[in-house]
Design a protein around this motif. Sequence first.
Motif, short mmCIF file in Angstrom:
data_model
loop_
_atom_site.label_atom_id
_atom_site.label_comp_id
_atom_site.label_asym_id
_atom_site.label_seq_id
_atom_site.Cartn_x
_atom_site.Cartn_y
_atom_site.Cartn_z
N ALA A 67 0.83 -1.21 0.00
CA ALA A 67 0.00 0.00 0.00
C ALA A 67 0.86 1.25 0.00
CB ALA A 67 -0.92 0.00 1.22
N GLY A 68 1.97 1.20 0.76
CA GLY A 68 2.85 2.35 0.82
C GLY A 68 3.54 2.62 -0.51
N ILE A 69 4.00 1.57 -1.17
CA ILE A 69 4.68 1.73 -2.46
C ILE A 69 3.70 2.19 -3.53
CG2 ILE A 69 5.91 0.50 -4.29
CD1 ILE A 69 7.21 -1.21 -2.09
N GLU A 70 2.49 1.67 -3.50
CA GLU A 70 1.48 2.11 -4.47
C GLU A 70 1.16 3.59 -4.30
OE1 GLU A 70 -1.79 -0.52 -3.86
OE2 GLU A 70 -0.97 -2.11 -5.13
N LYS A 71 1.19 4.07 -3.07
CA LYS A 71 0.88 5.46 -2.79
C LYS A 71 2.05 6.39 -3.13
CE LYS A 71 -1.29 8.96 -0.71
NZ LYS A 71 -2.53 9.57 -1.23
N PHE A 72 3.28 6.00 -2.75
CA PHE A 72 4.41 6.92 -2.86
C PHE A 72 5.53 6.42 -3.79
CE2 PHE A 72 2.80 7.82 1.56
CZ PHE A 72 2.25 9.06 1.27
N ASP A 73 5.32 5.33 -4.49
CA ASP A 73 6.25 4.77 -5.48
C ASP A 73 7.42 3.99 -4.88
OD1 ASP A 73 4.76 5.73 -7.63
OD2 ASP A 73 5.82 7.64 -7.62
N LYS A 74 8.02 4.46 -3.79
CA LYS A 74 9.16 3.77 -3.20
C LYS A 74 9.23 4.07 -1.71
CE LYS A 74 13.34 5.32 -3.64
NZ LYS A 74 14.66 5.87 -4.04
N ILE A 75 10.04 3.28 -1.02
CA ILE A 75 10.30 3.49 0.40
C ILE A 75 11.80 3.68 0.56
CG2 ILE A 75 10.21 2.47 2.72
CD1 ILE A 75 7.74 0.88 1.76
N ASP A 76 12.20 4.74 1.24
CA ASP A 76 13.61 5.05 1.43
C ASP A 76 14.12 4.62 2.81
OD1 ASP A 76 14.25 6.86 -1.04
OD2 ASP A 76 12.36 7.63 -0.24
N VAL A 77 13.26 4.74 3.81
CA VAL A 77 13.66 4.46 5.20
C VAL A 77 12.56 3.66 5.88
CG1 VAL A 77 14.26 5.46 7.45
CG2 VAL A 77 15.01 6.60 5.35
N VAL A 78 12.96 2.65 6.64
CA VAL A 78 12.03 1.90 7.48
C VAL A 78 12.43 2.08 8.93
CG1 VAL A 78 11.25 -0.40 8.18
CG2 VAL A 78 11.42 0.18 5.76
N VAL A 79 11.50 2.53 9.76
CA VAL A 79 11.73 2.65 11.20
C VAL A 79 11.01 1.50 11.89
CG1 VAL A 79 11.47 4.10 13.25
CG2 VAL A 79 11.92 5.16 11.02
N ASN A 80 11.78 0.53 12.35
CA ASN A 80 11.21 -0.62 13.07
C ASN A 80 11.01 -0.22 14.53
OD1 ASN A 80 10.88 -2.90 11.26
ND2 ASN A 80 13.11 -2.86 11.01
#
Length: 276
Positions: A67-80
Amino acid sequence: MAKTVLITGSSSGFGKEAAKLFQKNGWNVIATMRSPEKETELNTLENVLVTKLDVQNIDSIHSGIKAGIEKFDKIDVVVNNAGYGTFGVFENATDEQIRRQFEVNVFGLMNVTKAILPNFRENKNGLFINLSSMGGKITLPMMSLYHATKFAVEGFTESLFHELYSLNIHVKLIEPGGVDTNFGKTSMDYISNTIKDYEPFLENANSYIQKFLAERKVATVEDVAQTIFNAATDNKEQLRYVIGDDAQKLIDHLQPQNDQEYVSYMKNLWGTKNQL
């Protein structure tokens, strides 16, 4: 182009404050949580996607990332960030309490990390920021399960720091000390004591812990969120970020001493030295 951060456990505490700070600084934010339908603040902010992600559910993890990639195209940082603590004497802990502590704090973090790695490799770039604790370096009585998970997060993250470096994927650790939050009320599972033999220890150790907590200078949720943001943007090859005078003081005691000296120091601190 704005960068995008995915944050687990965004419904409260560090996760929520970090989500607001990233958004304020022009980032796209994928604010994930187990019950997004209950969120009333983050979903009013521009460029914030509030979506479901339960770190104990693999399908939920993949759907949240999708869902996140569909909304913003890519993910740069993941905060676990998703996690909680269990407090009490280990012998009294149920199998369910033991397993759930690890399922959330360790396996949940690993599951999210593994799920996003193909995306980071495809992009030839990425950053994981894993929430540990001073409890991943030092221990307090009656938090054996929590410490076990945070020690695991420390070892896992440090190994990945080296393993992923050649792929231009970076990993960092956030190590807060005491923080003025509702952690003890909303993010703590308490183990009931049913064994009389532990009562003298519990009475003595609790009094010392309360004294320690009352005297220390604690950080704020904003301090932790700012450190998370700094770690995401400082472009440093720095593994650990310690937050709070109390955390730094205890960790500093650990560094110059051998193991037995440090154990003796902690015994004196918690008043457990002469229990037997």
